[in-house]
Structures are given as C-alpha cells and as structure tokens.
Design a protein around this motif. Structure first.
Motif, PDB file in Angstrom:
ATOM      1  N   UNK A 175       0.815  -1.200   0.000  1.00 42.75           N
ATOM      2  CA  UNK A 175       0.000   0.000   0.000  1.00 42.75           C
ATOM      3  C   UNK A 175       0.852   1.255   0.000  1.00 42.75           C
ATOM      4  N   UNK A 176       0.255   2.355  -0.435  1.00 45.28           N
ATOM      5  CA  UNK A 176       0.984   3.607  -0.465  1.00 45.28           C
ATOM      6  C   UNK A 176       0.623   4.439  -1.680  1.00 45.28           C
ATOM      7  N   UNK A 177       1.340   5.528  -1.853  1.00 45.01           N
ATOM      8  CA  UNK A 177       1.091   6.448  -2.963  1.00 45.01           C
ATOM      9  C   UNK A 177       2.371   6.701  -3.739  1.00 45.01           C
ATOM     10  N   UNK A 178       2.262   6.701  -5.075  1.00 45.02           N
ATOM     11  CA  UNK A 178       3.409   7.053  -5.912  1.00 45.02           C
ATOM     12  C   UNK A 178       2.974   8.102  -6.932  1.00 45.02           C
ATOM     13  N   UNK A 230      12.043  19.161 -14.699  1.00 38.95           N
ATOM     14  CA  UNK A 230      11.409  19.218 -13.381  1.00 38.95           C
ATOM     15  C   UNK A 230      12.082  18.253 -12.404  1.00 38.95           C
ATOM     16  N   UNK A 231      12.375  17.046 -12.887  1.00 37.63           N
ATOM     17  CA  UNK A 231      12.984  16.037 -12.015  1.00 37.63           C
ATOM     18  C   UNK A 231      14.392  16.454 -11.598  1.00 37.63           C
ATOM     19  N   UNK A 232      15.194  16.923 -12.546  1.00 35.67           N
ATOM     20  CA  UNK A 232      16.552  17.360 -12.210  1.00 35.67           C
ATOM     21  C   UNK A 232      16.525  18.585 -11.301  1.00 35.67           C
ATOM     22  N   UNK A 233      15.415  19.305 -11.353  1.00 33.42           N
ATOM     23  CA  UNK A 233      15.266  20.475 -10.491  1.00 33.42           C
ATOM     24  C   UNK A 233      14.761  20.134  -9.103  1.00 33.42           C
ATOM     25  N   UNK A 234      14.495  18.849  -8.869  1.00 38.53           N
ATOM     26  CA  UNK A 234      14.089  18.415  -7.536  1.00 38.53           C
ATOM     27  C   UNK A 234      12.627  18.111  -7.359  1.00 38.53           C
ATOM     28  N   UNK A 235      11.850  18.118  -8.433  1.00 38.29           N
ATOM     29  CA  UNK A 235      10.420  17.798  -8.320  1.00 38.29           C
ATOM     30  C   UNK A 235      10.253  16.363  -7.817  1.00 38.29           C
ATOM     31  N   UNK A 236       9.364  16.154  -6.840  1.00 42.07           N
ATOM     32  CA  UNK A 236       9.179  14.802  -6.290  1.00 42.07           C
ATOM     33  C   UNK A 236       8.458  13.884  -7.262  1.00 42.07           C
ATOM     34  N   UNK A 237       9.098  12.786  -7.595  1.00 40.64           N
ATOM     35  CA  UNK A 237       8.506  11.781  -8.485  1.00 40.64           C
ATOM     36  C   UNK A 237       9.045  10.417  -8.097  1.00 40.64           C
ATOM     37  N   UNK A 238       8.277   9.389  -8.394  1.00 35.90           N
ATOM     38  CA  UNK A 238       8.685   8.022  -8.074  1.00 35.90           C
ATOM     39  C   UNK A 238       9.009   7.210  -9.329  1.00 35.90           C
ATOM     40  N   UNK A 246      10.717   3.136 -19.187  1.00 37.96           N
ATOM     41  CA  UNK A 246      10.160   3.499 -17.886  1.00 37.96           C
ATOM     42  C   UNK A 246      11.118   3.047 -16.799  1.00 37.96           C
ATOM     43  N   UNK A 247      11.240   3.853 -15.741  1.00 38.97           N
ATOM     44  CA  UNK A 247      12.138   3.491 -14.652  1.00 38.97           C
ATOM     45  C   UNK A 247      11.735   4.180 -13.360  1.00 38.97           C
ATOM     46  N   UNK A 248      12.213   3.644 -12.257  1.00 42.76           N
ATOM     47  CA  UNK A 248      11.936   4.222 -10.935  1.00 42.76           C
ATOM     48  C   UNK A 248      13.026   5.228 -10.593  1.00 42.76           C
ATOM     49  N   UNK A 249      12.631   6.312  -9.955  1.00 48.86           N
ATOM     50  CA  UNK A 249      13.587   7.326  -9.537  1.00 48.86           C
ATOM     51  C   UNK A 249      14.400   6.812  -8.351  1.00 48.86           C
ATOM     52  N   UNK A 250      15.673   7.138  -8.330  1.00 45.49           N
ATOM     53  CA  UNK A 250      16.542   6.708  -7.232  1.00 45.49           C
ATOM     54  C   UNK A 250      16.098   7.306  -5.911  1.00 45.49           C
ATOM     55  N   UNK A 251      15.421   8.443  -5.973  1.00 44.67           N
ATOM     56  CA  UNK A 251      14.996   9.142  -4.754  1.00 44.67           C
ATOM     57  C   UNK A 251      13.666   8.655  -4.195  1.00 44.67           C
ATOM     58  N   UNK A 252      13.011   7.724  -4.868  1.00 53.11           N
ATOM     59  CA  UNK A 252      11.698   7.289  -4.401  1.00 53.11           C
ATOM     60  C   UNK A 252      11.777   6.655  -3.018  1.00 53.11           C
ATOM     61  N   UNK A 253      10.779   6.948  -2.220  1.00 49.26           N
ATOM     62  CA  UNK A 253      10.667   6.326  -0.894  1.00 49.26           C
ATOM     63  C   UNK A 253       9.684   5.153  -0.933  1.00 49.26           C
ATOM     64  N   UNK A 254       9.195   4.859  -2.139  1.00 49.49           N
ATOM     65  CA  UNK A 254       8.251   3.746  -2.326  1.00 49.49           C
ATOM     66  C   UNK A 254       8.758   2.860  -3.448  1.00 49.49           C
TER      67      UNK A 254
END
Length: 271
Positions: free
Chosen positions: A48-51, A92-100, A235-243
C-alpha cells in the motif's frame, strides 16, 4: 459363537461413533475440504501507499486507464500522474520535483536521468510509437503526403525539437529533405493535437496513438516515411523514491500482460 442381539447392536453403535470421530479429525486437519470453502488469496500484490508517475504527454490516456486498473487490483494503493513533454519532465525532475516513476517518449530524455544517476537500476522499454499527420475533419487543406507539409501555404504545427515528437520530426525532415515551415512549435504533442482539432492549424505531426485517441476530432494521414523515426518508450523508478517496491510493482504492471494489452489497443507498438 453367536452374540446376543443386544450386544451386536452395541458394537454397531460404537463403530459408528469411532468412524464419526475419525471423519471430524480428518476435516479439522485440512485433508478434506470442499472447493467452496477454500481460502482465497488476496488480490493485493503491491504494498500500500502512494506514488507519483511523471509520464510523457502521449501516454495520458493509456496511463490514466492503467492507473485506475492498478489501483483496483491493488487495494490501498494510489497512483497520481503528471503529464507533459518528456524534456519538460526531465527538467522538473533534475530540479528536484518529487517523483517516483518516469516514463519517457524516447530514450534520449531517459538517458539524461540515468547519466545523472537519478534512475534506480536499468530502465525498461515498454512501447514504441511513430508519427502521423493529423488534419481537421474533412482535411480542408488537402494534405496527402509528408512533402505537402513543406508548402508555406499549409499551416503546420510541430513539436519543438527538444520534445521526442519534435526530434522524430527533425529526423524525418533530414531523411526526406523536406523542411517544414511550421507556424508554431509546441512543448508537447497534445498541444499540437489541440491546435489541429480546434482548426488553428491545417496539419500537425503527432503520434499515431494521438490520432486514434482523438476520435472524430481529427483525421489521420499516414505516411511511409514515419518508419525512419520510431520512438522507443522506457520506464524506470527514480533513485529518490521512498516507495521503491510500489514503484517497481507499477512498472511491472505496465510491462506485463495488462499494460501491454492497453497500450496495444491504443495503437502503441511492441518495444
């Protein structure tokens, strides 16, 4: 020796009690159970959770549908989306926008993130797409070929070269020797489609999937030269994802049978 009738009846009753007890013991140990009472496995296969998924504008219809289906199959999960041109999403991602999760309309923009170590592991290619000419219903300008787009009398809208659909357009221009005197260059393929469907442009270069998804608001004009610029979607997961687990579950869903079926129905090609 012949037993008295009363003794024989007592023996039968004792045997019945013993057999009944054995049957109850077998049932309680699970060695015998009816199909209707068998425990069913949970439908949830993802934690469970949100991405948040950043995805190319050309994926809006398919990913919105896949997000709904993923949530239905995995109660307790929420998938939110941000759709835009792939190059804008990378910025946006390189600028720090939160994404998973990031799904790009080309490998070039995904490579920007992998080179910057912002993607976890190796991205997976999940679809391909090619361009098609979109014209307003009735094709008032009479566009029939890619070469027609080189005429200044035809108001053509294309994607900016930084966007995957724009890069594909430039590739085809080079391959054919036809230069398009575009009246505007848009930051996403959906913006190009919008100008054609509203009648602001005589023609626009979009993906075949966009033409199909637009229904009767535009008409598609296929051209053979589109095969010189096939876009591959990774498609790939961001290294910064917490999920991480949930992100990988969604990626697996997109690349699995359900995801591939939805993408195929929308007109995407196999990776």
């Amino acid at each position: 020796m012949t037993l008295p009738v009363r003794s024989f009846a007592a023996l039968l009753m004792a045997a019945a009690v013993i057999m009944g007890a054995a049957a109850c013991s077998s049932s309680s140990n699970g060695s015998s159970a009816s199909v209707g009472n068998a425990p069913s496995s949970s439908a949830t296969t993802a934690p469970g959770g949100t991405i948040t998924v950043f995805a190319a504008a050309s994926l809006k219809a398919t990913f919105t549908k896949l997000g709904t289906e993923f949530q239905a199959e995995n109660p307790g999960t929420t998938v939110t989306f941000s759709f835009a041109g792939s190059s804008d999403l990378v910025t946006q991602i390189t600028g720090g926008a939160p994404a998973d999760v990031f799904a790009s309309a080309d490998t070039k923009n995904m490579t920007k993130l992998t080179d910057a170590k912002l993607i976890s592991g190796t991205p997976v290619n999940f679809a391909t797409n090619v361009l098609e000419i979109a014209v307003p219903p009735g094709n008032p300008a009479g566009v029939k070929t890619f070469a027609d787009l080189g005429k200044s009398s035809i108001k053509t809208v294309i994607c900016a070269v930084a966007v995957p659909c724009g890069a594909a357009t430039a590739t085809i221009e080079t391959a054919t020797g036809v230069t398009i005197p575009a009246v505007s260059q848009e930051s996403s393929v959906t913006d190009v489609l919008g100008k054609v469907s509203s009648g602001e442009a005589d023609a626009g270069l979009v993906y075949v999937t966009d033409v199909k998804g637009a229904g009767t608001s535009v008409t598609g004009v296929p051209f053979a030269e589109s095969s010189t610029a096939v876009n591959t979607y990774p498609i790939g997961a961001l290294a910064s994802t917490k999920s991480s687990a949930l992100s990988q579950a969604f990626i697996a869903f997109v690349t699995g049978s359900t995801g591939q079926g939805v993408l195929s129905d929308a007109g995407f090609g196999k990776p």
